[in-house]
Write an enzyme that holds these catalytic residues in place. Structure first.
Site, PDB file in Angstrom:
ATOM      1  N   HIS A  12      29.348  29.800 -39.430  1.00 52.87           N
ATOM      2  CA  HIS A  12      29.941  31.021 -38.879  1.00 52.87           C
ATOM      3  C   HIS A  12      31.158  30.670 -38.021  1.00 52.87           C
ATOM      4  CE1 HIS A  12      26.737  30.742 -35.434  1.00 52.87           C
ATOM      5  NE2 HIS A  12      27.825  30.095 -35.068  1.00 52.87           N
ATOM      6  N   HIS A 193      28.354  19.144 -35.239  1.00 57.77           N
ATOM      7  CA  HIS A 193      29.633  19.345 -34.569  1.00 57.77           C
ATOM      8  C   HIS A 193      29.443  19.347 -33.058  1.00 57.77           C
ATOM      9  CE1 HIS A 193      28.153  23.481 -34.524  1.00 57.77           C
ATOM     10  NE2 HIS A 193      29.205  23.930 -33.865  1.00 57.77           N
ATOM     11  N   GLU A 240      22.486  24.564 -33.413  1.00 55.28           N
ATOM     12  CA  GLU A 240      22.551  25.796 -34.197  1.00 55.28           C
ATOM     13  C   GLU A 240      21.776  25.685 -35.502  1.00 55.28           C
ATOM     14  OE1 GLU A 240      26.905  27.536 -32.753  1.00 55.28           O
ATOM     15  OE2 GLU A 240      26.684  26.667 -34.746  1.00 55.28           O
TER      16      GLU A 240
END
Length: 280
Positions: A12, A193, A240
């Site tokens: 996203h 990330h 996430e």
């Protein structure tokens, strides 16, 4: 009865939405990303999906650190798309289905998930960034969205196992809904990330690939990992990935991957994966 017909895992990244709105679909730097979503959009159209259940996180747009819920479910006919600093996006409001959303909320509470329910709140790129790559939006979206926000920002976070069990509880809720609906569950978020600190810009493609393999074939293994394991392997923001576990929990024990596009060109691999349950 309502039925889950498949699952999608997707990044996203906020710049996806910016690039989409600026018409960069054919730009050489962006084309590999947008082309990767085309088979998923085609599958959704062919299957005539009625509902997308989005497991996503709010980036301090609707909620803030003075009151940030662990799990929050949106109930409403429509949800505005948040202006996150680049101006209002040329997209219609996200459509909701109050009866279905309320049923899921009640079912989750009865299943011992103490959730927050929100109304009339804007939804940010956690959901809105990939949505127009999955569904057309002119003149309006073809179906409705059930937004389920998961806290991956403010510790203590829910565990991966708890997110997986949330997905299982959502499946039970959907399968107990009497209307004949085709439902697709979507888990969003980056893979490896980190966007700040000494490891800013960090990625680990080998871990990304291992995660995707385990997600498909041995999801319970991923539920045993602690948050620090995700951070060490994939960077601070890779927690996430637990939102992908909610999507996976809503699917059956055996699934088959129909499509995967992995494009590492920015802070995180812009990834989309499509799954169906394996009838065999």
């Amino acid at each position: 009865m309502a039925k889950i017909i498949g699952g999608i895992g997707t990044s996203h990244v906020p710049t996806i939405g910016v690039a989409y709105d600026k018409g960069k679909q054919q730009d050489p730097a962006w084309a590999p990303l947008f082309e990767g979503y085309e088979p998923v959009a085609k599958w959704l159209a062919e299957k005539q999906a009625d509902v997308l259940v989005f497991f996503y996180n709010d980036h301090a747009t609707t909620f803030f650190f003075d009151m940030y819920p662990t799990f929050a479910l949106g109930v409403g006919d429509t949800f505005p798309i948040a202006d996150e600093g680049a101006g209002l996006r040329p997209l219609p409001p996200i459509r909701g289905d109050v009866a279905l959303q309320a049923h899921i909320a009640e079912s989750l509470v009865n299943d011992e998930f103490d959730i927050t329910v929100f109304q009339d709140k804007p939804i940010d790129h956690g959901c809105a960034s990939p949505l127009p790559l999955l569904w057309p939006h002119k003149p309006d979206w073809p179906g409705t969205v059930v937004p389920i926000a998961i806290n991956v920002l403010q510790y203590p976070l829910p565990t991966g196992r708890r997110c997986y069990r949330l997905g299982q509880a959502v499946r039970r809720a959907i399968e107990s809904y009497p209307e004949d609906l085709r439902v697709v569950v979507v888990g969003t978020g980056g893979l490896s990330h980190q966007i700040h600190g000494e490891r800013a810009g960090y990625n680990d493609e080998a871990w990304d690939r291992e995660f995707l393999s385990l997600l498909e074939n041995q999801p319970e293994t991923l539920t045993e990992l602690k948050h620090v394991d995700y951070v060490e392997r994939g960077g601070a923001e890779s927690v996430e990935q637990i939102m992908w576990l909610s999507m996976r929990g809503a699917l059956g024990p055996r699934i088959k991957r129909l499509h995967l596009n992995y494009y590492l060109a920015t802070t995180t691999a812009m990834t989309v994966a499509l799954y169906e349950e394996d009838a065999a």
